[in-house]
Enzyme design. Structure first.
Site, PDB file in Angstrom:
ATOM      1  N   PRO A 279     -10.424   5.995  -0.957  1.00 52.32           N
ATOM      2  CG  PRO A 279     -10.327   8.113  -0.303  1.00 52.32           C
ATOM      3  CD  PRO A 279     -11.005   7.323  -0.955  1.00 52.32           C
ATOM      4  NE  ARG A 317      -0.903  -3.031   7.215  1.00 54.16           N
ATOM      5  CZ  ARG A 317       0.200  -2.584   6.666  1.00 54.16           C
ATOM      6  NH1 ARG A 317       1.158  -2.299   7.539  1.00 54.16           N
ATOM      7  NH2 ARG A 317       0.193  -2.633   5.379  1.00 54.16           N
ATOM      8  CE1 TYR A 321      -1.466  -8.288   3.568  1.00 53.73           C
ATOM      9  CE2 TYR A 321      -1.319  -6.966   5.530  1.00 53.73           C
ATOM     10  CZ  TYR A 321      -2.003  -7.452   4.724  1.00 53.73           C
ATOM     11  OH  TYR A 321      -3.433  -7.633   4.639  1.00 53.73           O
ATOM     12  CB  CYS A 347       1.978 -20.009  21.279  1.00 51.61           C
ATOM     13  SG  CYS A 347       2.054 -19.772  23.103  1.00 51.61           S
ATOM     14  CE1 TYR A 376      -7.717  -2.274   4.885  1.00 52.97           C
ATOM     15  CE2 TYR A 376      -5.819  -0.751   4.357  1.00 52.97           C
ATOM     16  CZ  TYR A 376      -6.799  -1.224   4.007  1.00 52.97           C
ATOM     17  OH  TYR A 376      -7.544  -0.878   2.942  1.00 52.97           O
TER      18      TYR A 376
HETATM   19  N1  LLP Z   1     -11.416  -0.005  -2.830  1.00 50.47           N
HETATM   20  C1  LLP Z   1     -11.320  -1.517  -2.780  1.00 50.47           C
HETATM   21  C2  LLP Z   1     -11.959  -2.119  -3.737  1.00 50.47           C
HETATM   22  C3  LLP Z   1     -10.434  -2.192  -2.084  1.00 50.47           C
HETATM   23  O1  LLP Z   1     -10.249  -3.486  -2.216  1.00 50.47           O
HETATM   24  C4  LLP Z   1      -9.603  -1.399  -1.135  1.00 50.47           C
HETATM   25  C5  LLP Z   1      -8.488  -2.113  -0.356  1.00 50.47           C
HETATM   26  C6  LLP Z   1      -9.708  -0.051  -1.249  1.00 50.47           C
HETATM   27  C7  LLP Z   1     -10.456   0.475  -1.839  1.00 50.47           C
HETATM   28  C8  LLP Z   1      -8.658   0.839  -0.234  1.00 50.47           C
HETATM   29  O2  LLP Z   1      -7.590   0.706  -0.306  1.00 50.47           O
HETATM   30  P1  LLP Z   1      -6.501   1.817   0.287  1.00 50.47           P
HETATM   31  O3  LLP Z   1      -6.716   3.277  -0.207  1.00 50.47           O
HETATM   32  O4  LLP Z   1      -6.629   1.533   1.739  1.00 50.47           O
HETATM   33  O5  LLP Z   1      -5.082   1.396  -0.145  1.00 50.47           O
HETATM   34  N2  LLP Z   1      -4.701  -5.154   4.687  1.00 50.47           N
HETATM   35  C9  LLP Z   1      -3.851  -4.596   3.887  1.00 50.47           C
HETATM   36  C10 LLP Z   1      -4.880  -3.839   2.615  1.00 50.47           C
HETATM   37  C11 LLP Z   1      -5.824  -4.417   1.739  1.00 50.47           C
HETATM   38  C12 LLP Z   1      -6.441  -3.604   0.886  1.00 50.47           C
HETATM   39  C13 LLP Z   1      -7.564  -4.402   0.566  1.00 50.47           C
HETATM   40  N3  LLP Z   1      -8.353  -3.498  -0.308  1.00 50.47           N
HETATM   41  C14 LLP Z   1      -2.967  -3.866   4.449  1.00 50.47           C
HETATM   42  O6  LLP Z   1      -3.000  -4.111   5.631  1.00 50.47           O
HETATM   43  O7  LLP Z   1      -2.070  -3.467   4.061  1.00 50.47           O
END
Ligand code: LLP
Length: 422
Positions: A279, A317, A321, A347, A376
């Site tokens: 997580p 973000r 996104y 800019c 993030y």
């Molecule tokens: N494990 C792996 C292999 C991953 O690629 C990721 C996230 C995670 C765990 C953790 O995921 P989470 O629990 O945070 O959802 N920058 C984007 C999110 C990109 C996530 C990339 N991988 C945002 O700001 O929404």
């Protein structure tokens, strides 16, 4: 009181008024609440404790790409967390924060030589393998170092999941993971390698997944492959079921953790493997705000803009996104709500935090916060427009610490060099 809340019309983090933080550290800055992080870690841990027997609890490996400040890492390490890393930099941060190698998992996508060797030197728990050539490299470098690397193979289950298409990772067209057939081949190859031990499978299907149901077919595909591998006589001792847990940005429905844990109990537990989870966002997302000052109010024929001193370089973000982040004033006066576009000074027309958003009427100099940026946020910040990275501040009750100093413009320029032939 813990977390972000109003006291007499002034937004506080724990016991500390945000205007005090702005005064002491300047704006823009990131402010994190330690108690919110603890609460999130424990909520996930408790949900798993309710569903799984005490001797089968998962290893929660915090995915530190979400927020890799070493103080945040230390806080989570103190809570008993493991760590998921995706680069040599994240490994070094984890080690500096005190994580022992055997609680660190490397899941990076294109693992390079220096990173693989640093991971081997640190004695990390395992590499989650993304491709055949990467497996070859792990075996080769482990051989050179006289070590044996434990490997899991990331399955691409061809399943949709995730808040938007840029954060989905488990569809067959995504670069991540391997097909079941490829894993069968890779497991056989790895089994014969001298410096790699294949020990299991991993998945991670995406991020900000709000329906527990989404995980179910991915877990089932993982379980099916575990049975096939065992049927062929291979050892499968670990399953890493990834991350992807959502947080509240606006009015989303939160994933039902008990329902999720129920799927882990019903589908993963019977496999009799060590269970691992990754997580990221869930641990830290709601624990951070971006504190900014209103530089100007600008009225045009079409719009009224709040121009903040924070920009898309500090939080990308919304523009990357089209992500929603709540915006609110710090002094919650009884001024009337007005509709604004909340923008930064960069800019680009995309330098927008919120469009057509209702905010209490704002004047030049007023403080605002952008919420739910603990994950993030800073970790994706950049120096675009030659803007120094903002400061990061951690609050825990009455304790306040500068856990990341703001960069200076001099530091930005100091790394550059004009060759003498120019
Ligand atoms: N494990 C792996 C292999 C991953 O690629 C990721 C996230 C995670 C765990 C953790 O995921 P989470 O629990 O945070 O959802 N920058 C984007 C999110 C990109 C996530 C990339 N991988 C945002 O700001 O929404």
């Amino acid at each position: 009181m813990s977390g972000f809340h109003d006291i007499n019309g002034v937004l506080h983090v724990d016991n500390v008024p945000l205007p005090d933080i702005a005064k002491q550290y300047g704006t823009p800055c990131y402010v994190y609440s330690a108690s919110v992080i603890r609460g999130q870690f424990n909520a996930l841990k408790d949900a798993m404790a309710r569903a799984l027997p005490a001797n089968r609890q998962p290893l929660l490996c915090y995915a530190c790409k979400a927020n890799s400040n070493i103080a945040i890492l230390k806080l989570l390490q103190n809570l008993g967390s493991g760590l998921e890393i995706v680069s040599e930099g994240e490994l070094l941060r984890g080690l500096k924060a005190g994580f022992s190698g055997n609680k660190i998992i490397s899941t990076s996508f294109g693992k390079n030589e220096s990173e693989i060797k640093a991971c081997l030197k640190a004695g990390i728990l395992q590499f989650n393998v993304e491709s055949p050539d990467e497996l070859d490299n792990i075996n080769k470098f482990a051989g050179e170092m006289g070590k044996c690397a434990d490997a899991l193979f990331r399955l691409n289950p061809d399943i949709r999941g995730g808040g938007n298409s840029k954060i989905e990772t488990g569809r067959k067209e995504d670069k991540f993971g391997n097909t079941a057939d490829d894993i069968l081949r890779l497991y056989k190859i790895a089994n014969e390698m001298e410096n790699v031990t294949p020990l299991g499978l991993s998945i991670h299907i995406g991020s900000q997944i709000s329906q527990a149901n989404t995980f179910k077919p991915a877990f089932e595909k993982l379980a099916e492959l575990v049975h096939i591998l065992r049927g062929k006589g291979y050892k499968v001792e670990r399953t890493d079921i990834g991350g992807g847990f959502p947080i509240i940005y606006n009015d989303e429905q939160l994933l039902d953790l008990d329902e999720y844990a129920g799927f882990v109990r019903d589908i993963i537990l019977p496999l009799n493997t060590q269970i691992q989870m990754e997580p990221g966002r869930y641990m830290v997302g709601n624990a951070g705000i971006l504190l900014a000052k209103t530089q100007y109010i600008k009225q045009t024929p079409a719009r009224e803009f709040i121009v903040l001193d924070a920009g898309m370089s500090d939080l990308i973000r919304p523009t990357l996104y089209e992500a929603y982040h709540n915006v609110r004033t710090v002094m919650n006066s009884n001024r009337n709500a007005k509709t604004y576009d909340v923008v930064g000074p960069i800019c680009e027309s995309g330098d927008i935090f919120a469009k057509n958003r209702s905010v209490n009427e704002v004047n030049d100099g007023d403080l605002l916060v952008i919420e739910s940026v603990g994950a993030y946020g800073f970790s994706m910040a950049s120096n675009y427009n030659s803007r120094p990275l903002p400061a990061e501040i951690l609050v825990d009750g009455d304790n306040i610490a500068l856990i990341g100093a703001a960069q200076t413009i001099d530091e930005l320029i100091a790394r550059e060099n004009i060759p003498d032939w120019l």
